[in-house]
Write a protein that holds these residues in place. Sequence first.
Motif, short mmCIF file in Angstrom:
data_model
loop_
_atom_site.label_atom_id
_atom_site.label_comp_id
_atom_site.label_asym_id
_atom_site.label_seq_id
_atom_site.Cartn_x
_atom_site.Cartn_y
_atom_site.Cartn_z
N VAL A 88 0.83 -1.20 0.00
CA VAL A 88 0.00 0.00 0.00
C VAL A 88 0.87 1.26 0.00
O VAL A 88 0.81 2.03 -0.94
CB VAL A 88 -1.03 0.03 1.15
CG1 VAL A 88 -1.86 1.30 1.09
CG2 VAL A 88 -1.93 -1.19 1.09
N ASP A 89 1.69 1.46 1.04
CA ASP A 89 2.55 2.65 1.09
C ASP A 89 3.66 2.58 0.04
O ASP A 89 4.12 3.63 -0.43
CB ASP A 89 3.19 2.80 2.47
CG ASP A 89 2.17 3.13 3.54
OD1 ASP A 89 1.28 3.96 3.27
OD2 ASP A 89 2.26 2.56 4.64
N ILE A 90 4.12 1.37 -0.25
CA ILE A 90 5.15 1.17 -1.28
C ILE A 90 4.78 -0.03 -2.14
O ILE A 90 4.02 -0.90 -1.72
CB ILE A 90 6.57 0.96 -0.68
CG1 ILE A 90 6.69 -0.40 0.00
CG2 ILE A 90 6.94 2.10 0.24
CD1 ILE A 90 8.11 -0.82 0.33
N VAL A 91 5.35 -0.06 -3.33
CA VAL A 91 5.23 -1.22 -4.20
C VAL A 91 6.65 -1.61 -4.59
O VAL A 91 7.43 -0.77 -5.04
CB VAL A 91 4.38 -0.93 -5.46
CG1 VAL A 91 4.36 -2.13 -6.40
CG2 VAL A 91 2.96 -0.55 -5.06
N VAL A 92 6.98 -2.88 -4.38
CA VAL A 92 8.30 -3.40 -4.70
C VAL A 92 8.20 -4.20 -6.00
O VAL A 92 7.37 -5.10 -6.11
CB VAL A 92 8.83 -4.30 -3.56
CG1 VAL A 92 10.19 -4.89 -3.92
CG2 VAL A 92 8.89 -3.53 -2.24
N HIS A 93 9.05 -3.85 -6.96
CA HIS A 93 9.12 -4.57 -8.23
C HIS A 93 10.48 -5.26 -8.29
O HIS A 93 11.51 -4.58 -8.26
CB HIS A 93 9.05 -3.60 -9.42
CG HIS A 93 7.79 -2.82 -9.51
ND1 HIS A 93 6.71 -3.24 -10.24
CD2 HIS A 93 7.44 -1.62 -8.96
CE1 HIS A 93 5.74 -2.34 -10.15
NE2 HIS A 93 6.16 -1.36 -9.38
N VAL A 94 10.48 -6.59 -8.37
CA VAL A 94 11.73 -7.32 -8.56
C VAL A 94 11.61 -8.00 -9.92
O VAL A 94 10.71 -8.82 -10.13
CB VAL A 94 11.99 -8.35 -7.44
CG1 VAL A 94 13.34 -9.03 -7.67
CG2 VAL A 94 11.95 -7.68 -6.07
#
Length: 137
Positions: A88-94
Amino acid sequence: MTATDRATELITVAAQAAADKLAHDIIAYDVSDVLAITDAFLLASAPNDRQVRAIVDAVEEELHEKLDIKPVRREGEREGRWVLLDYVDIVVHVQHSEERVFYALERLWKDCPQLELPPDAVATRGRGAEDGGEGSA
């Protein structure tokens, strides 16, 4: 509007976890001015599917252990080419290195301010290009 302190804290922990698992080209953007759904994006890549999964697992474990938070959504895990963790506060893309080059998310968010990252994460920049996208987990 700028990323909240909570988003910055999440980004810092996630970036360090990714760096600890040898992610390449870790970078974070404050997207709070252009997106209403999240404050920040963290981008990281790896040269193979197994390492992508290892990085994702490490990020998830560290955020849970240190900040007692779990993602509300996790997508792309089955393929292991681009995994998204939504906190929600951040989105992590790996992303697998090939997907990272093809989709070029940096190009989309280049006008957004970069967030400060731990030194270990900053040191990963350019690593994917140095080894030609090859390597092991």
